[in-house]
Design a protein around this motif. Structure first.
Motif, PDB file in Angstrom:
ATOM      1  N   ILE A   9     -37.245 -95.739 -13.718  1.00 36.74           N
ATOM      2  CA  ILE A   9     -38.460 -96.425 -13.298  1.00 36.74           C
ATOM      3  C   ILE A   9     -38.905 -95.770 -11.992  1.00 36.74           C
ATOM      4  O   ILE A   9     -38.118 -95.636 -11.050  1.00 36.74           O
ATOM      5  N   VAL A  10     -40.171 -95.350 -11.957  1.00 37.68           N
ATOM      6  CA  VAL A  10     -40.715 -94.633 -10.804  1.00 37.68           C
ATOM      7  C   VAL A  10     -41.827 -95.468 -10.181  1.00 37.68           C
ATOM      8  O   VAL A  10     -42.714 -95.942 -10.890  1.00 37.68           O
ATOM      9  N   LYS A  11     -41.795 -95.625  -8.880  1.00 42.03           N
ATOM     10  CA  LYS A  11     -42.852 -96.350  -8.167  1.00 42.03           C
ATOM     11  C   LYS A  11     -44.003 -95.382  -7.890  1.00 42.03           C
ATOM     12  O   LYS A  11     -44.192 -94.932  -6.761  1.00 42.03           O
ATOM     13  N   SER A  12     -44.701 -95.072  -8.961  1.00 46.42           N
ATOM     14  CA  SER A  12     -45.803 -94.113  -8.928  1.00 46.42           C
ATOM     15  C   SER A  12     -46.662 -94.345 -10.161  1.00 46.42           C
ATOM     16  O   SER A  12     -46.131 -94.642 -11.230  1.00 46.42           O
ATOM     17  N   PRO A  13     -47.973 -94.155 -10.044  1.00 46.97           N
ATOM     18  CA  PRO A  13     -48.802 -94.233 -11.253  1.00 46.97           C
ATOM     19  C   PRO A  13     -48.606 -92.990 -12.120  1.00 46.97           C
ATOM     20  O   PRO A  13     -48.240 -91.921 -11.626  1.00 46.97           O
ATOM     21  N   PRO A  14     -48.840 -93.115 -13.434  1.00 44.73           N
ATOM     22  CA  PRO A  14     -48.636 -91.983 -14.342  1.00 44.73           C
ATOM     23  C   PRO A  14     -49.359 -90.690 -13.952  1.00 44.73           C
ATOM     24  O   PRO A  14     -48.768 -89.618 -14.119  1.00 44.73           O
ATOM     25  N   PRO A  94     -49.689-101.093 -12.042  1.00 45.59           N
ATOM     26  CA  PRO A  94     -50.540-100.038 -11.467  1.00 45.59           C
ATOM     27  C   PRO A  94     -49.770 -98.955 -10.700  1.00 45.59           C
ATOM     28  O   PRO A  94     -50.181 -97.805 -10.672  1.00 45.59           O
ATOM     29  N   ASN A  95     -48.645 -99.326 -10.089  1.00 42.87           N
ATOM     30  CA  ASN A  95     -47.886 -98.348  -9.306  1.00 42.87           C
ATOM     31  C   ASN A  95     -46.429 -98.228  -9.737  1.00 42.87           C
ATOM     32  O   ASN A  95     -45.562 -97.888  -8.934  1.00 42.87           O
ATOM     33  N   GLU A  96     -46.171 -98.480 -11.018  1.00 38.48           N
ATOM     34  CA  GLU A  96     -44.801 -98.362 -11.518  1.00 38.48           C
ATOM     35  C   GLU A  96     -44.842 -97.834 -12.952  1.00 38.48           C
ATOM     36  O   GLU A  96     -45.593 -98.347 -13.783  1.00 38.48           O
ATOM     37  N   ASN A 130     -34.003 -88.158 -11.663  1.00 36.67           N
ATOM     38  CA  ASN A 130     -33.860 -88.747 -10.329  1.00 36.67           C
ATOM     39  C   ASN A 130     -34.640 -87.954  -9.290  1.00 36.67           C
ATOM     40  O   ASN A 130     -35.266 -88.522  -8.391  1.00 36.67           O
ATOM     41  N   ASN A 131     -34.619 -86.631  -9.409  1.00 38.05           N
ATOM     42  CA  ASN A 131     -35.399 -85.790  -8.495  1.00 38.05           C
ATOM     43  C   ASN A 131     -36.899 -85.948  -8.732  1.00 38.05           C
ATOM     44  O   ASN A 131     -37.692 -85.965  -7.786  1.00 38.05           O
ATOM     45  N   LEU A 132     -37.298 -86.045 -10.006  1.00 42.83           N
ATOM     46  CA  LEU A 132     -38.705 -86.272 -10.338  1.00 42.83           C
ATOM     47  C   LEU A 132     -39.163 -87.596  -9.733  1.00 42.83           C
ATOM     48  O   LEU A 132     -40.258 -87.686  -9.161  1.00 42.83           O
ATOM     49  N   LYS A 133     -38.343 -88.617  -9.846  1.00 38.18           N
ATOM     50  CA  LYS A 133     -38.644 -89.932  -9.270  1.00 38.18           C
ATOM     51  C   LYS A 133     -38.883 -89.807  -7.766  1.00 38.18           C
ATOM     52  O   LYS A 133     -39.892 -90.298  -7.244  1.00 38.18           O
ATOM     53  N   ALA A 134     -37.978 -89.139  -7.065  1.00 40.42           N
ATOM     54  CA  ALA A 134     -38.107 -88.982  -5.619  1.00 40.42           C
ATOM     55  C   ALA A 134     -39.389 -88.227  -5.261  1.00 40.42           C
ATOM     56  O   ALA A 134     -40.120 -88.630  -4.346  1.00 40.42           O
ATOM     57  N   LEU A 135     -39.677 -87.150  -5.974  1.00 41.72           N
ATOM     58  CA  LEU A 135     -40.870 -86.346  -5.693  1.00 41.72           C
ATOM     59  C   LEU A 135     -42.139 -87.138  -5.994  1.00 41.72           C
ATOM     60  O   LEU A 135     -43.083 -87.147  -5.196  1.00 41.72           O
ATOM     61  N   GLU A 137     -42.544 -90.415  -6.104  1.00 41.49           N
ATOM     62  CA  GLU A 137     -42.694 -91.515  -5.148  1.00 41.49           C
ATOM     63  C   GLU A 137     -43.147 -91.002  -3.790  1.00 41.49           C
ATOM     64  O   GLU A 137     -43.969 -91.630  -3.122  1.00 41.49           O
ATOM     65  N   LEU A 138     -42.648 -89.854  -3.391  1.00 38.74           N
ATOM     66  CA  LEU A 138     -43.088 -89.230  -2.141  1.00 38.74           C
ATOM     67  C   LEU A 138     -44.579 -88.908  -2.201  1.00 38.74           C
ATOM     68  O   LEU A 138     -45.335 -89.209  -1.273  1.00 38.74           O
ATOM     69  N   ARG A 139     -45.013 -88.328  -3.309  1.00 42.61           N
ATOM     70  CA  ARG A 139     -46.435 -87.981  -3.471  1.00 42.61           C
ATOM     71  C   ARG A 139     -47.303 -89.225  -3.604  1.00 42.61           C
ATOM     72  O   ARG A 139     -48.427 -89.256  -3.108  1.00 42.61           O
TER      73      ARG A 139
END
Length: 158
Positions: A9-14, A94-96, A130-135, A137-139
């Motif tokens: 689960i990523v805290k980022s929009p698609p 919206p952001n997940e 996990n790295n994609l998630k971090a990147l 979320e950072l963006r």
């Protein structure tokens, strides 16, 4: 049936995740098993390319299907095996976003390597997600701040 299935689960929009996925040249930023990736054309079905792994192996690939902002599937060949990777996005809010990567292993000699490949791909794909998630979320955080594109950010890959 998938041989490997990982999700996060990523805290980022698609759209932020899609932009990362569709830029193959940036793959080494989040997929630490990859030294270099390139596509020989646009991000659309039929486009071919290759990834060079950190161990030096070259993996030819082809985009099989692309549903913008939703999913893409690519095939690849590695060590007498055919690999099919499926990448899917599922907006939760919206952001997940739920991000799912799966892989199928086939080919005439795949039975020799299936067990080892399952283990290796599970580790590699989990680390990459996990790295994609971090990147992502950072963006996503940078896009929400007033500084946006000007904020200096650093990502530590595992």
């Amino acid at each position: 049936m998938n041989d490997v299935y990982v999700q996060v689960i990523v805290k980022s929009p698609p759209p932020i995740i899609w932009k990362i996925w569709s830029n193959f040249a940036e793959s080494p930023l989040w997929d630490t098993d990859v030294r270099h990736c390139e596509l020989n054309g646009p991000f659309q079905p039929g486009t071919q390319g290759k990834c060079v792994l950190n161990n030096g192996l070259e993996m030819p690939l082809k985009l099989e299907s692309v549903l913008p902002q939703e999913s893409y599937r690519n095939s690849a060949k590695l060590l007498w095996m055919n690999l099919e990777f499926d990448h899917r996005l599922r907006r939760l809010s919206p952001n997940e976003t739920q991000v799912i990567h799966s892989a199928k292993i086939s080919g005439p000699l795949s039975f020799l390597y299936r067990g080892l490949m399952r283990k290796a791909l599970t580790v590699a794909m989990t680390t990459a997600l996990n790295n994609l998630k971090a990147l992502a979320e950072l963006r996503a955080d940078a896009a929400r701040t007033p500084e946006g594109d000007h904020a200096e950010t650093h990502l530590h890959l595992v």
